[in-house]
Motif scaffolding. Structure first.
Motif, PDB file in Angstrom:
ATOM      1  N   GLN A 486      23.354  51.388  61.974  1.00 20.73           N
ATOM      2  CA  GLN A 486      22.825  51.811  60.679  1.00 20.73           C
ATOM      3  C   GLN A 486      21.713  50.890  60.220  1.00 20.73           C
ATOM      4  N   THR A 490      17.806  51.971  59.678  1.00 20.33           N
ATOM      5  CA  THR A 490      17.099  51.718  58.422  1.00 20.33           C
ATOM      6  C   THR A 490      15.854  50.885  58.673  1.00 20.33           C
ATOM      7  N   SER A 523      19.070  54.224  49.366  1.00 14.26           N
ATOM      8  CA  SER A 523      20.368  53.877  48.793  1.00 14.26           C
ATOM      9  C   SER A 523      21.020  55.077  48.150  1.00 14.26           C
ATOM     10  N   ALA A 526      22.298  57.360  50.871  1.00 14.93           N
ATOM     11  CA  ALA A 526      23.513  56.821  51.493  1.00 14.93           C
ATOM     12  C   ALA A 526      24.724  57.046  50.605  1.00 14.93           C
ATOM     13  N   GLY A 531      28.536  57.115  51.917  1.00 14.36           N
ATOM     14  CA  GLY A 531      28.438  55.715  52.311  1.00 14.36           C
ATOM     15  C   GLY A 531      28.636  54.808  51.118  1.00 14.36           C
ATOM     16  N   VAL A 535      21.657  49.898  50.136  1.00 17.83           N
ATOM     17  CA  VAL A 535      20.715  49.555  51.191  1.00 17.83           C
ATOM     18  C   VAL A 535      19.810  48.476  50.627  1.00 17.83           C
TER      19      VAL A 535
END
Length: 792
Positions: A486, A490, A523, A526, A531, A535
């Motif tokens: 991940q 990113t 973010s 996610a 999630g 981020v």
């Protein structure tokens, strides 16, 4: 120093025979029994005492007892019951024999004697009674079974004489303690009893025997066997130890070695761990039972002997195991298999493998246990435990214990393999996203290094060198929070975004602002996908212009770069830290520095300087590594990593980008101020051609003349005054730039057949290597690059 007790040596006839069969000790009891003195017997062959002169016992027996006819000194033949113990030297070899027998002489004790009144002989517990001389007086049938010796034959012997082993002296010291103090005492032991039988866990409860006046007249020993409980506790302790010692790392080989280490000597004298090679990328693991022959790779082994001499395969070696081999059979049936030389379970395999047959004969291996290594429905390999120093074979309890430990190790091995696969995938992804090589530019000479974390896995560190228009270059270093695929993914998105934003020539602070907005959106995405919704990243972005020798920098929560000016000392650039990416809505500050040619810039991530394993200031070490006399940047990168990173690798991944600035001489730059008059375009073209002639670039004159004509004409027609033309060149590229104060950017359009205009930029795009526009504080600049190198 051992304590000497006042025992009556004449009550036991004792002699010691060495390995050659000669007498080396002869006590007073032996003199009393056979009439020979020690001076007469020591050094003579023991066989001379036998009526027939033959050896009465086999050399390999641990203990022997029986009737023999011995020669008395007066010539008569005397039938004597003897107890013989084989003695061992420190290296385990035979050290001779201890021969004992009680010497008659004590008559029956009175009925009211306290030793006779001790009514314990019918107890189910093993009970023995010793007199004041610590010689056996009575023992019950349970003790007779434990010792494996008849009571009528050993009555009058001491404990060391009946055991023939060092632990007999220890037990006698406990008996003497109770005899002297009159207080009971408990002794726990795990020792072989009854000659060469298996070890037993026993609790010996020793109590004094007193007369009517309270005087201690002897001791009573009651032995309780708790072997089953002891072994259960030992198994539980071994399982607990395995859970602590096995799986300390995510390394397959290390985990296999830990499995072998924990099983020796608790379960086997030699243990090998062989694993199936993992499937190729994208392949399926082994979920079905395997069929022989099976190819296994030796992962680890361990022996009680130094150097593992029993091993046939070396670590890393692949062996093929056929049917009827312990490894092949256990993997084929999917459960543990015990094979031994006694039941013939190894015969067919050993007839096929002569090397192993020779090893088994050499070391006396008598039993093997093959345990499949399985986890989550997958077959990973097999652990083979063998015994040769231990005389006992494997029991069902041993099987359960080995399977429990192996199952725990299998989970750890599978976890390690899964981690390795994910790490390799993340590394492959990261390598594909990072630049394979840095571009050669006229602005800087650059070198880089990236090292993934030793234990935490691949992270999101990245670096890049991006050529910009006007011979400028952008340098970027960033770090995504976290590790794994991940973080790498990113990182790839952010790197692509930086290259896109750099292509439109945003200033460093503006670029970081756009990048911050992207991280905020990532973010949010996610979080919406289930999630954590978090981020984070840091970034340092710099743009260097070799013409003006000016460098613009901005950072978002990233470590500041270190700068080394020519002839100076390394120092950290005073740069506002800025907020980390993803916080949103906060400004970034840009700093401009004028850098002399040859300035060294060091951009890096925090994994290079932040480590808990070092007390020294890492920034000082970095400056020290950069301060060494100038050399190639590749060697400087290696020296920096060697001095800053620990030998076992960094706790976090680390990226390093070194750049040494270059300056473009003024002789390679030409500038013209353009009047707002279309009629003056022709003289400008002639001046450009003349300048190219002075630069010895006449082969590019035709293309440059057309490009300059189109760009200058468009600027006069659509732009705003003042207008400026600039030519820049190096060995490979000629750059044409036209600047004006209008902020309107041009764009390509498709002209119709009968249109008189609209084809200028299309012509520029076809003739040049690349072209574009960038916004400046004063307006905009249209630029194009013409290659000076043949495409061939």
């Amino acid at each position: 120093m051992s304590t000497v007790y006042p025992f009556d040596e004449s009550a036991t006839a004792r002699a010691v025979i060495d390995a050659t069969g000669r007498l080396v000790e002869w006590n007073e009891g032996a003199h009393r029994l056979l009439g020979h003195t020690a001076a007469e017997m020591v050094g003579r062959p023991a066989a001379e005492l036998l009526a027939d002169g033959s050896a009465p016992f086999r050399p390999r027996e641990v203990r022997w007892d029986g009737m023999l006819t011995l020669r008395h000194r007066d010539g008569t033949m005397l039938p004597v019951w003897l107890l013989v113990h084989r003695r061992q030297d420190g290296d385990g070899s035979s050290g001779g024999w201890l021969v004992v027998t009680p010497v008659a002489g004590d008559g029956p004790l009175p009925y009211d004697d306290p030793l006779e009144r001790a009514q314990l002989l019918q107890s189910p517990c093993a009970v023995a009674i010793y007199d004041e001389r610590l010689r056996l007086h009575r023992m019950n049938s349970a003790m007779t079974e434990v010792l494996g010796l008849p009571e009528e034959r050993v009555r009058g012997l001491r404990v060391p004489e009946m055991s023939g082993r060092p632990y007999g002296d220890d037990l006698e010291r406990h008996l003497h303690r109770v005899l002297a103090t009159g207080r009971g005492h408990d002794v726990r032991s795990y020792l072989p009893v009854g000659g060469d039988g298996p070890a037993h866990a026993c609790l010996a409860r020793i109590a004094p025997i007193t007369d009517d006046k309270g005087r201690v007249r002897g001791v009573c020993v009651a032995v309780h066997d708790f072997t089953d409980l002891y072994l259960a506790q030992e198994r539980l302790q071994l399982v607990n130890e395995a859970s602590v010692r096995v799986g300390t790392t995510l390394d397959v080989t290390r985990t296999a070695q830990e499995l072998a280490d924990v099983c020796v000597p608790a379960l086997g004298d030699f243990v090998s761990v062989d694993l199936l090679d993992p499937p190729e990328a994208g392949g399926e693991a082994f979920t079905e039972r395997l069929t022989a022959p099976v190819s296994l790779r030796r992962a680890a082994h361990r022996s009680i002997n130094p150097g593992d001499p029993e091993a046939v395969a070396k670590p890393g070696q692949v062996d093929v195991y056929p049917a009827h081999s312990p490894q092949g059979d256990s993997l084929a049936v999917g459960h543990t298999i015990i094979a031994s030389t006694e039941n013939g379970g190894l015969a067919e395999w050993l007839s096929w493998d002569k090397v192993r047959l020779e090893r088994i004969r050499q070391y006396g291996i008598h039993s093997t246990m093959s345990v499949p290594i399985q986890a989550r429905g997958l077959t990973l390999g097999v652990a083979v435990l063998t015994r040769f120093r231990r005389s006992d074979g494997f029991t069902p309890d041993d099987v359960l214990l080995a399977e429990e430990i192996t199952a725990r190790a299998a989970i750890c091995i599978d976890n390690a393999r899964r981690y390795s696969r994910e790490r390799e995938t993340a590394l492959a992804l990261q390598r594909s996203l990072l630049p394979r090589s840095l571009p050669r530019t006229a602005a800087v000479e650059a070198a880089s290094r990236y090292l993934p974390a030793a234990r935490a896995g691949v992270g999101g560190d990245w670096f890049d060198v991006i050529p910009l228009s006007g011979m400028r270059v952008a340098m970027v270093v960033g770090d995504v929070v976290g590790h794994g695929i991940q973080a790498s993914a990113t990182m790839g998105r952010l790197r692509t975004a930086v290259r896109t934003l750099a292509d439109i020539d945003l200033a460093p602070d503006e670029l970081l602002t756009h990048l911050d907005d992207l991280v905020v959106r990532l973010s949010a995405e996610a979080g919406s996908e289930g999630g954590t919704g978090e981020v984070g990243a840091t970034c340092l972005y710099a743009v260097y212009d070799p013409v003006s020798r000016c460098c613009s920098l901005a950072r978002a929560g990233h470590p500041a770069p270190v700068m080394l000016l020519p002839g100076g000392v390394p120092q950290e650039v005073d740069l506002p830290p800025g907020p980390a990416l993803g916080l949103g809505g906060q400004p970034f500050e840009c700093v401009e520095l004028e850098l002399p040619e040859g300035t060294l810039l060091s951009l890096y991530t925090d994994g290079l300087v932040e480590t808990r394993e070092r007390d020294v200031d890492s920034h000082a070490l970095l400056c020290e590594a950069l301060a060494v006399s100038p050399e190639s940047l590749e060697e400087t990168c290696d020296r920096v990593l060697q001095q800053l990173l620990p030998p076992g690798g960094a706790l976090d991944d680390a990226a390093l980008l070194l750049a040494r600035t270059r300056g473009l001489p003024a002789s390679q730059v030409a500038t013209w101020d353009i009047p707002v008059d279309p009629a003056l375009v022709s003289p400008i073209r002639r001046q450009v051609v003349a300048q190219l002639g002075r630069w010895e670039l006449s082969e590019a004159a035709f293309t440059a003349e057309l490009v300059v004509s189109e760009l200058v004409t468009n600027a006069i027609r659509y732009g705003s005054h003042p207008i400026r033309l600039r030519l820049i060149h190096d060995a490979a590229t000629l750059i044409c730039e036209v600047s004006d104060t209008s902020h309107t950017a041009p764009h390509l359009r498709r002209a119709k057949t009968w249109d008189e205009g609209g084809r200028g930029l299309l012509l520029v795009a076809q003739l040049t290597q690349r072209w574009g526009s960038r916004h400046t504080a004063e307006g905009k600049t249209i630029w194009s690059e013409i290659s000076l190198v043949d495409e061939e």
